[in-house]
Scaffold this motif. Sequence first.
Motif, PDB file in Angstrom:
ATOM      1  N   TYR A 169       0.833  -1.194   0.000  1.00 44.58           N
ATOM      2  CA  TYR A 169       0.000   0.000   0.000  1.00 44.58           C
ATOM      3  C   TYR A 169       0.876   1.256   0.000  1.00 44.58           C
ATOM      4  O   TYR A 169       1.955   1.278   0.612  1.00 44.58           O
ATOM      5  CB  TYR A 169      -0.908   0.034   1.232  1.00 44.58           C
ATOM      6  N   GLN A 170       0.397   2.265  -0.685  1.00 41.43           N
ATOM      7  CA  GLN A 170       1.034   3.572  -0.642  1.00 41.43           C
ATOM      8  C   GLN A 170       0.300   4.424   0.393  1.00 41.43           C
ATOM      9  O   GLN A 170      -0.914   4.633   0.299  1.00 41.43           O
ATOM     10  CB  GLN A 170       0.981   4.246  -2.012  1.00 41.43           C
ATOM     11  N   SER A 171       1.038   4.897   1.385  1.00 45.16           N
ATOM     12  CA  SER A 171       0.435   5.695   2.454  1.00 45.16           C
ATOM     13  C   SER A 171       0.555   7.173   2.106  1.00 45.16           C
ATOM     14  O   SER A 171       1.656   7.727   2.062  1.00 45.16           O
ATOM     15  CB  SER A 171       1.130   5.390   3.782  1.00 45.16           C
ATOM     16  N   GLU A 190      -0.482   9.167   7.220  1.00 45.10           N
ATOM     17  CA  GLU A 190      -0.460   8.173   8.276  1.00 45.10           C
ATOM     18  C   GLU A 190      -1.562   8.457   9.298  1.00 45.10           C
ATOM     19  O   GLU A 190      -1.847   9.625   9.617  1.00 45.10           O
ATOM     20  CB  GLU A 190       0.892   8.188   8.989  1.00 45.10           C
ATOM     21  N   GLY A 213      -4.114   0.909  -2.195  1.00 42.47           N
ATOM     22  CA  GLY A 213      -3.537  -0.393  -2.532  1.00 42.47           C
ATOM     23  C   GLY A 213      -3.104  -0.468  -3.981  1.00 42.47           C
ATOM     24  O   GLY A 213      -3.519   0.329  -4.825  1.00 42.47           O
ATOM     25  N   GLU A 262      -4.633   5.403   2.619  1.00 47.62           N
ATOM     26  CA  GLU A 262      -3.806   4.362   2.002  1.00 47.62           C
ATOM     27  C   GLU A 262      -4.424   3.960   0.675  1.00 47.62           C
ATOM     28  O   GLU A 262      -5.647   3.870   0.555  1.00 47.62           O
ATOM     29  CB  GLU A 262      -3.705   3.133   2.907  1.00 47.62           C
TER      30      GLU A 262
END
Length: 262
Positions: A46-48, A51, A69, A67
């Motif tokens: 996943y690219q965050s 946060e 995917g 996030e």
Amino acid sequence: MIRSLWTAATGMKAQQLNIDTISNNLSNVNTSGFKKSRVGFQDLMYQSLREAGTPNNQGSQVPTGIEVGHGVRPAATQKLFSQGSFQKTGNPLDIAIEGDGFFQVLQPDGRVAYTRDGSLKRDNNGRLVTSDGYPVQPEITIPEDAVNVTVTVEGNVLVKQPGSEELNEIGQLELARFSNPAGLKSLGRNLFMKTPASGEPTVGVPAENGFGTLSQGYLEQSNVKVVEEMVNMIAAQRAYEVNSKAIRASDEMLQQANNLKR
């Protein structure tokens, strides 16, 4: 936008493998001792974008993050060693295993392979062999003048010979089992090979210490259930179609963005 194209493409690739596996299951629906496979999937990294717990302008923390995917990948194709149904054949050399265990056969390269297919034959020397001529281990030779062959549930092989009223024991069939049979390597020809994942085989006598029993005159059929596989195939086909529509939608959105300059 490009991310969605690649994400949907991973879904199409994954469902293609799913269809391939289902097709192999269906094609072996009449293969003696065949065990069906099932594909397991995992989501990709996943690219965050934000946060969870990040402080906001007011000094408090955001309760959830953002996030995105990147799709899916096949994680495993697992063999399912559930018991198949029995077919009565009446052939004295057809032997089904009811319960846990594999027959052991010796390959031409000297390595031992394992099978649930009990459709045994006699070769020109009287040895019990598979359809490909691989001898069963431990080796059992049926006398040429034997008029009757009996295999007990415990694996004792008995024959009746002319001039004798009693059955003579000529050998003992043994079974092997594994702590993780799903880790066995499929060789084709109804054969499996041990791997580090399967562990070393434990060899024993049928009907003892948790090993299955033997049924003479029967064959274990494939554990593939056609209705289940057809439902799985429809679900995989629809998942493939949905992913293709996601690619089409992404393409149309890109086209709209490209036309903004006009």
